[in-house]
Design a protein around this motif. Sequence first.
Motif, PDB file in Angstrom:
ATOM      1  N   THR A  38      11.223  54.480   8.824  1.00  0.00           N
ATOM      2  CA  THR A  38      10.600  53.159   8.779  1.00  0.00           C
ATOM      3  C   THR A  38       9.111  53.294   8.493  1.00  0.00           C
ATOM      4  O   THR A  38       8.486  54.305   8.800  1.00  0.00           O
ATOM      5  CB  THR A  38      10.790  52.406  10.103  1.00  0.00           C
ATOM      6  N   SER A  40       5.657  50.674   8.824  1.00  0.00           N
ATOM      7  CA  SER A  40       5.198  49.366   9.286  1.00  0.00           C
ATOM      8  C   SER A  40       3.678  49.272   9.204  1.00  0.00           C
ATOM      9  O   SER A  40       2.966  50.266   9.295  1.00  0.00           O
ATOM     10  CB  SER A  40       5.655  49.109  10.724  1.00  0.00           C
ATOM     11  N   TYR A  65      -1.090  51.654  10.022  1.00  0.00           N
ATOM     12  CA  TYR A  65       0.204  51.969   9.417  1.00  0.00           C
ATOM     13  C   TYR A  65       0.909  52.992  10.308  1.00  0.00           C
ATOM     14  O   TYR A  65       0.270  53.770  11.019  1.00  0.00           O
ATOM     15  CB  TYR A  65       0.043  52.537   8.004  1.00  0.00           C
ATOM     16  N   THR A 131       2.759  43.649  -0.611  1.00  0.00           N
ATOM     17  CA  THR A 131       3.803  44.637  -0.339  1.00  0.00           C
ATOM     18  C   THR A 131       3.215  46.030  -0.501  1.00  0.00           C
ATOM     19  O   THR A 131       2.518  46.304  -1.489  1.00  0.00           O
ATOM     20  CB  THR A 131       4.996  44.475  -1.303  1.00  0.00           C
ATOM     21  N   SER A 150       9.920  53.608   2.728  1.00  0.00           N
ATOM     22  CA  SER A 150      10.220  52.216   3.045  1.00  0.00           C
ATOM     23  C   SER A 150       9.115  51.322   2.508  1.00  0.00           C
ATOM     24  O   SER A 150       8.089  51.802   2.016  1.00  0.00           O
ATOM     25  CB  SER A 150      10.346  52.037   4.567  1.00  0.00           C
ATOM     26  N   LYS A 151       9.325  50.012   2.605  1.00  0.00           N
ATOM     27  CA  LYS A 151       8.326  49.031   2.209  1.00  0.00           C
ATOM     28  C   LYS A 151       7.897  48.228   3.432  1.00  0.00           C
ATOM     29  O   LYS A 151       8.638  48.096   4.395  1.00  0.00           O
ATOM     30  CB  LYS A 151       8.891  48.074   1.151  1.00  0.00           C
ATOM     31  N   SER A 152       6.682  47.686   3.359  1.00  0.00           N
ATOM     32  CA  SER A 152       6.206  46.814   4.424  1.00  0.00           C
ATOM     33  C   SER A 152       5.421  45.672   3.791  1.00  0.00           C
ATOM     34  O   SER A 152       4.723  45.863   2.791  1.00  0.00           O
ATOM     35  CB  SER A 152       5.320  47.586   5.406  1.00  0.00           C
ATOM     36  N   GLU A 153       5.537  44.470   4.368  1.00  0.00           N
ATOM     37  CA  GLU A 153       4.877  43.302   3.800  1.00  0.00           C
ATOM     38  C   GLU A 153       3.784  42.787   4.728  1.00  0.00           C
ATOM     39  O   GLU A 153       3.839  42.982   5.946  1.00  0.00           O
ATOM     40  CB  GLU A 153       5.905  42.194   3.534  1.00  0.00           C
TER      41      GLU A 153
END
Length: 285
Positions: A38, A40, A65, A131, A150-153
């Motif tokens: 993950t 974040s 992060y 993003t 992963s990606k986080s917005e």
Amino acid sequence: MKKLMLLFLLMVVIYSCSDSDTNDLNLNTDQNLIENPTFSIKFVKASNGSTMNNLQVGDSLVLTYKITGATIKPDEAFTIMPQPGGPISHQMLGEDYDLYFKNKKVDNIYTVENEGKFTLYIKKAGNFSHTYCAFIVNAKNNEIPKKLISKSELFFNSVRIVAYNYEIRLRKSSTWHHSLNGVFHKLYIDTGNEEYDKYLENLSYNVYYNSRSFEQSNFRNKENRDFYDVQKVEGGKRAYIINTIDKIIFKKDVNGIITNIEYKNIPVVSYGRKDDWGTEGNNNL
């Protein structure tokens, strides 16, 4: 017979201990094992005492992060890359915002640490929809071997607030009359140029200054509005001048709950004599 019974009991004890150790081992392994990595991002603070709901152009956001469930080899590193969004999302690096990591202006975050901080400097007003992608890369050349973690917005709004005063000549002096000037105090708020940049649209708000308040309704983007009554000053008399707005409070209904959006300590710029602005103020701010 006693020997057989003793041997049987000993085997039961050994089996029970072995089974208990195995269960504990499996439990610990399950607790520590994260199958899906993950990534974040979280808001920590902003400059000028701002929060995520009252940001202004020129503010800086400090964000953290965190990458979990992903490990790197000695010849690898993490890279966090902002995605190249368009004007609607306000993720055009260098135009809508700047990115800083360890006090340096960067295009992406390159690190061997799986958690840390970075900063966004806001350059435009608007509804920001960002993003960020975290990758594992080659430590030597920072190439991305398609190891997406992963990606986080991240979502936030920023506005640009300009408060100013100026005066215009209403009447020249003559044998029978003193000159007459009009003195204006205007408030101009920019919420952005794009279709969805309507953070404060139609809201009512109060402007507070010098122990006074001025109420307005139906906010409109990029509209000059008086926040103090227009003054008509004769001859060499002096007008009442406001130098600082203590705060501007907008009231916004969020899911049935009234939330205050508060902007503090807005300087009021004095432009002096500006006859060409007329009564409507400066439309080229």
